[in-house]
Design a protein around this motif. Structure first.
Motif, PDB file in Angstrom:
ATOM      1  N   SER A 119       0.822  -1.210   0.000  1.00  0.00           N
ATOM      2  CA  SER A 119       0.000   0.000   0.000  1.00  0.00           C
ATOM      3  C   SER A 119       0.857   1.261   0.000  1.00  0.00           C
ATOM      4  CB  SER A 119      -0.924  -0.007   1.225  1.00  0.00           C
ATOM      5  OG  SER A 119      -1.797   1.097   1.205  1.00  0.00           O
ATOM      6  N   LEU A 120       1.956   1.237   0.744  1.00  0.00           N
ATOM      7  CA  LEU A 120       2.862   2.385   0.768  1.00  0.00           C
ATOM      8  C   LEU A 120       3.535   2.568  -0.584  1.00  0.00           C
ATOM      9  CD1 LEU A 120       4.495   1.931   4.286  1.00  0.00           C
ATOM     10  CD2 LEU A 120       2.996   3.814   3.573  1.00  0.00           C
ATOM     11  N   ALA A 121       3.848   1.469  -1.268  1.00  0.00           N
ATOM     12  CA  ALA A 121       4.444   1.571  -2.600  1.00  0.00           C
ATOM     13  C   ALA A 121       3.449   2.176  -3.581  1.00  0.00           C
ATOM     14  CB  ALA A 121       4.895   0.192  -3.079  1.00  0.00           C
ATOM     15  N   TYR A 122       2.206   1.718  -3.506  1.00  0.00           N
ATOM     16  CA  TYR A 122       1.178   2.257  -4.393  1.00  0.00           C
ATOM     17  C   TYR A 122       0.952   3.750  -4.130  1.00  0.00           C
ATOM     18  CZ  TYR A 122      -3.386   3.294  -6.387  1.00  0.00           C
ATOM     19  OH  TYR A 122      -4.411   3.879  -7.092  1.00  0.00           O
ATOM     20  N   SER A 123       0.849   4.110  -2.857  1.00  0.00           N
ATOM     21  CA  SER A 123       0.602   5.516  -2.527  1.00  0.00           C
ATOM     22  C   SER A 123       1.789   6.392  -2.899  1.00  0.00           C
ATOM     23  CB  SER A 123       0.258   5.674  -1.046  1.00  0.00           C
ATOM     24  OG  SER A 123       1.277   5.151  -0.212  1.00  0.00           O
ATOM     25  N   THR A 124       3.000   5.825  -2.887  1.00  0.00           N
ATOM     26  CA  THR A 124       4.181   6.565  -3.340  1.00  0.00           C
ATOM     27  C   THR A 124       4.040   6.945  -4.806  1.00  0.00           C
ATOM     28  OG1 THR A 124       5.690   5.572  -1.739  1.00  0.00           O
ATOM     29  CG2 THR A 124       6.665   6.393  -3.778  1.00  0.00           C
ATOM     30  N   HIS A 125       3.747   5.961  -5.624  1.00  0.00           N
ATOM     31  CA  HIS A 125       3.579   6.242  -7.051  1.00  0.00           C
ATOM     32  C   HIS A 125       2.418   7.204  -7.292  1.00  0.00           C
ATOM     33  CE1 HIS A 125       6.594   3.524  -8.629  1.00  0.00           C
ATOM     34  NE2 HIS A 125       6.122   2.522  -7.906  1.00  0.00           N
ATOM     35  N   LYS A 126       1.340   7.008  -6.585  1.00  0.00           N
ATOM     36  CA  LYS A 126       0.168   7.860  -6.790  1.00  0.00           C
ATOM     37  C   LYS A 126       0.451   9.300  -6.380  1.00  0.00           C
ATOM     38  CE  LYS A 126      -4.788   8.221  -5.863  1.00  0.00           C
ATOM     39  NZ  LYS A 126      -5.013   8.671  -7.245  1.00  0.00           N
ATOM     40  N   PHE A 127       1.138   9.488  -5.263  1.00  0.00           N
ATOM     41  CA  PHE A 127       1.453  10.841  -4.793  1.00  0.00           C
ATOM     42  C   PHE A 127       2.244  11.608  -5.845  1.00  0.00           C
ATOM     43  CE2 PHE A 127       4.516  13.789  -2.924  1.00  0.00           C
ATOM     44  CZ  PHE A 127       3.695  14.619  -2.183  1.00  0.00           C
ATOM     45  N   PHE A 128       3.312  11.004  -6.330  1.00  0.00           N
ATOM     46  CA  PHE A 128       4.165  11.727  -7.276  1.00  0.00           C
ATOM     47  C   PHE A 128       3.520  11.855  -8.654  1.00  0.00           C
ATOM     48  CE2 PHE A 128       7.394  10.360  -4.134  1.00  0.00           C
ATOM     49  CZ  PHE A 128       7.878  11.622  -3.811  1.00  0.00           C
ATOM     50  N   CYS A 129       2.858  10.821  -9.115  1.00  0.00           N
ATOM     51  CA  CYS A 129       2.212  10.901 -10.431  1.00  0.00           C
ATOM     52  C   CYS A 129       1.098  11.937 -10.438  1.00  0.00           C
ATOM     53  CB  CYS A 129       1.687   9.533 -10.841  1.00  0.00           C
ATOM     54  SG  CYS A 129       2.982   8.350 -11.270  1.00  0.00           S
ATOM     55  N   ASP A 130       0.339  12.013  -9.362  1.00  0.00           N
ATOM     56  CA  ASP A 130      -0.742  12.999  -9.283  1.00  0.00           C
ATOM     57  C   ASP A 130      -0.212  14.431  -9.284  1.00  0.00           C
ATOM     58  OD1 ASP A 130      -2.562  10.975  -9.243  1.00  0.00           O
ATOM     59  OD2 ASP A 130      -3.109  11.191  -7.123  1.00  0.00           O
ATOM     60  N   ASN A 175       7.573  19.289   0.188  1.00  0.00           N
ATOM     61  CA  ASN A 175       7.188  18.099  -0.569  1.00  0.00           C
ATOM     62  C   ASN A 175       7.336  16.843   0.281  1.00  0.00           C
ATOM     63  OD1 ASN A 175       8.129  15.690  -2.526  1.00  0.00           O
ATOM     64  ND2 ASN A 175       6.738  17.039  -3.647  1.00  0.00           N
ATOM     65  N   ALA A 176       8.431  16.749   1.039  1.00  0.00           N
ATOM     66  CA  ALA A 176       8.653  15.575   1.883  1.00  0.00           C
ATOM     67  C   ALA A 176       7.569  15.437   2.941  1.00  0.00           C
ATOM     68  CB  ALA A 176      10.027  15.657   2.537  1.00  0.00           C
ATOM     69  N   GLU A 177       7.172  16.544   3.552  1.00  0.00           N
ATOM     70  CA  GLU A 177       6.114  16.500   4.563  1.00  0.00           C
ATOM     71  C   GLU A 177       4.795  16.049   3.943  1.00  0.00           C
ATOM     72  OE1 GLU A 177       3.789  19.377   7.803  1.00  0.00           O
ATOM     73  OE2 GLU A 177       5.675  20.040   6.887  1.00  0.00           O
ATOM     74  N   ALA A 178       4.468  16.603   2.785  1.00  0.00           N
ATOM     75  CA  ALA A 178       3.219  16.229   2.123  1.00  0.00           C
ATOM     76  C   ALA A 178       3.224  14.759   1.726  1.00  0.00           C
ATOM     77  CB  ALA A 178       3.005  17.112   0.890  1.00  0.00           C
ATOM     78  N   TYR A 179       4.375  14.268   1.274  1.00  0.00           N
ATOM     79  CA  TYR A 179       4.484  12.868   0.847  1.00  0.00           C
ATOM     80  C   TYR A 179       4.281  11.910   2.020  1.00  0.00           C
ATOM     81  CZ  TYR A 179       6.900   8.488  -0.185  1.00  0.00           C
ATOM     82  OH  TYR A 179       7.232   7.166  -0.291  1.00  0.00           O
ATOM     83  N   VAL A 180       4.966  12.144   3.117  1.00  0.00           N
ATOM     84  CA  VAL A 180       4.854  11.256   4.276  1.00  0.00           C
ATOM     85  C   VAL A 180       3.413  11.247   4.799  1.00  0.00           C
ATOM     86  CG1 VAL A 180       5.568  10.909   6.671  1.00  0.00           C
ATOM     87  CG2 VAL A 180       7.280  11.462   4.927  1.00  0.00           C
TER      88      VAL A 180
END
Length: 527
Positions: free
Chosen positions: A201-212, A326-331
């Motif tokens: 789930s964390l891997a998926y949300s990583t890709h989704k965060f940056f792609c979005d 960006n790092a804060e928003a990503y985490v």
């Protein structure tokens, strides 16, 4: 630390398994005999198991459904015929019924299968053991037991494979240390299975965060001749006959002649995709890498791996403030995604692995992170009454105990420490105007310490050339990296997040070797 298998989440409800519920002596079984309760369905359904060929033919007609989908379904699923595949967690024979708890890995808890004692599949069902793999076709009904909304009234049962008594994951507690020795099976346990789902789930949300946010996903090379960190702790890759050192040609200096090697120069497994990401950020503006990295650090602590995954975004036209934002928003995004989609797993970790985990994660996703300069952080540590093993002085790197004190006791939330002394940071970090510090930052979080490390990159060619020389690196090895500063240089920034540490933070798991499927560390490359 221990792991729990069937008792935590996979066991059957006492109201279902109790001797008075379906043993023939209680009210429920009397109603069953009278045919007046919902359990008359068990009697009225034809559950005779015909030939294996007929079962296979029947089960292929019905599309398989995941256990989690049944658990989360609306009540309209009641009465629907479904097919469920998975592995048995528990098997109980109550003479009139056999109860199988089947789990396919899609959720922490399994689904209960009820096999009528008069059916042709009853003898097969009661003979099965923990770890056996099966396929069940049956009707979804409401469950009278606590803790489970539905169960399945079996119509047919097919056994894919059995597991004898040597199966190491019997219904008892197992230590995480024991489970590391059977890494090929440990994902079938509650804790490691939950870790795997959260990691995914964390891997998926990583890709989704940056792609979005318009970032391009970059596949950076694993083989490299560059040391992005300048630390020298690299795994070397060579085709030279190391097993026969006498056959290796040498230079006049007596060193191995790498002109004879595959890449004609010393080559290593990468420690970072950052330099490659910087290259593409100067063309695509915003990129990120997400892949395996390697470090030959001879450490056997619970914090280190030889092979680990890094998330590394790079942003053109960005400074240190943009980097930290960006790092804060990503985490926060990742934690929010997991809590919205895997609450059952998070609750399990909060109950059995790290007390207070739910409250910690809620604080992280709802409150702003703290910000403090390195100089201020050193002052806070020096003025504290905490007794540290390592002394705190300006110009030295913060140790784990210092990082955790700041995040856990002083700020009691994640905190960015920024503007570190130039002498303790990498050559590519932008030199500040004071000539003493660089525009670098670390994100410190409770329970872990450093989670993110990043900086504004040095975009000035002359300054970068001097920093490379000061680091004792060869300028020629970074010719292409330097050219990025010659041709349309721009201010840019980025960071690296250790993915396993993020998984640890979200799950509360203490040892980093338990949050990656097959850990690599000194002396261990098993599986």
């Amino acid at each position: 630390m221990v792991d729990w298998k069937a008792p935590l989440g996979f066991g059957l409800s006492p109201s279902i398994l109790g001797a008075k519920t379906r043993s023939g002596t209680g009210l429920l079984c009397s109603r069953i005999r009278a045919g007046s309760s919902s359990y008359r369905l068990y009697r009225s359904t034809n559950m005779c198991l015909a030939s294996e060929a007929e079962v296979k033919s029947e089960t292929t007609k019905i599309e398989r459904i995941k256990v989690r989908s049944i658990q989360e379904a609306e009540e309209s699923i009641v009465g629907t015929e479904v097919k469920v595949n998975g592995w048995l967690r528990t098997v109980r024979d109550q003479k009139q019924f056999a109860f199988l708890n089947i789990n396919d890995g899609s959720s922490l808890s399994g689904v209960q299968i009820v096999v009528d004692g008069s059916s042709g599949s009853y003898d097969t069902a009661k003979s099965l053991t923990t770890g056996s793999s099966v396929s069940v076709v049956g009707t979804v009904v409401k469950s009278p037991g606590k803790g489970q909304k539905y169960e399945i009234q079996a119509k047919s049962l097919h056994v894919f494979g059995t597991a004898d008594q040597s199966y190491p994951l019997q219904k008892k507690r197992h230590s995480f240390e024991f489970l590391r020795g059977i890494a090929h099976l440990r994902a079938r346990t509650n804790a490691i299975g939950a870790v795997a789902r959260v990691r995914s789930s964390l891997a998926y949300s990583t890709h989704k965060f940056f792609c979005d946010r318009g970032f391009a996903y970059l596949n950076s090379p694993i083989l490299t001749a560059s040391d992005a960190e300048g630390a020298g702790e690299l795994f070397q890759v060579t085709t030279l006959p190391v097993a026969k050192p006498k056959d290796i040609k040498t230079t006049d200096a007596g060193e191995a002649d790498f002109a004879e090697d595959f890449f004609e120069k010393p080559t290593f497994l990468t420690v970072s995709g950052q330099l490659s990401a910087e290259s593409y950020a100067t063309a695509l503006s915003d990129v990120y890498t997400f892949g395996p990295t390697f470090r030959a650090e001879n450490s056997n602590t619970s914090r280190h791996l030889a092979e680990f995954w890094m998330v590394e975004p790079e942003m053109a036209f960005a400074d240190l403030q943009d980097d930290m934002a960006n790092a804060e928003a990503y985490v926060k995004y990742c934690i929010n995604y997991v809590m919205e989609n895997h609450m059952e797993d998070v609750e399990f970790f909060s109950k059995f692995v790290e007390k207070g985990l739910m409250e910690k994660l809620e604080t992280v996703r709802s409150q702003p992170f703290a910000y403090v300069s390195y100089t201020e952080a050193v002052q806070i540590l020096q003025e504290s009454k905490e007794k540290f093993v390592f002394p705190v002085e300006w110009g030295t790197d913060l140790q784990s105990e210092h990082e955790r004190y700041l995040a856990e006791k002083h700020f009691q939330r994640p905190v960015f420490v920024f503007n570190y002394p130039v002498g303790i940071k990498a050559f590519y970090m932008r030199l500040n105007d004071d000539q003493k510090t660089v525009a670098a930052m670390d994100l410190l979080v409770p329970g872990i310490g450093e989670l993110v490390g990043g900086s504004q990159r040095e975009e000035r060619l002359d300054v970068l050339e001097k920093r490379i020389a000061d680091a004792g690196l060869e300028k020629e090895d970074y010719w292409w990296y330097l050219e990025l500063r010659k041709f349309g240089t721009v201010p840019h920034a980025g960071y690296g997040l250790g993915f396993e540490r993020l998984v640890q933070f979200v799950t509360g798991m203490d040892n980093i070797r338990d949050v990656i499927p097959f850990p690599r560390h000194p002396g261990n490359a098993e599986f």
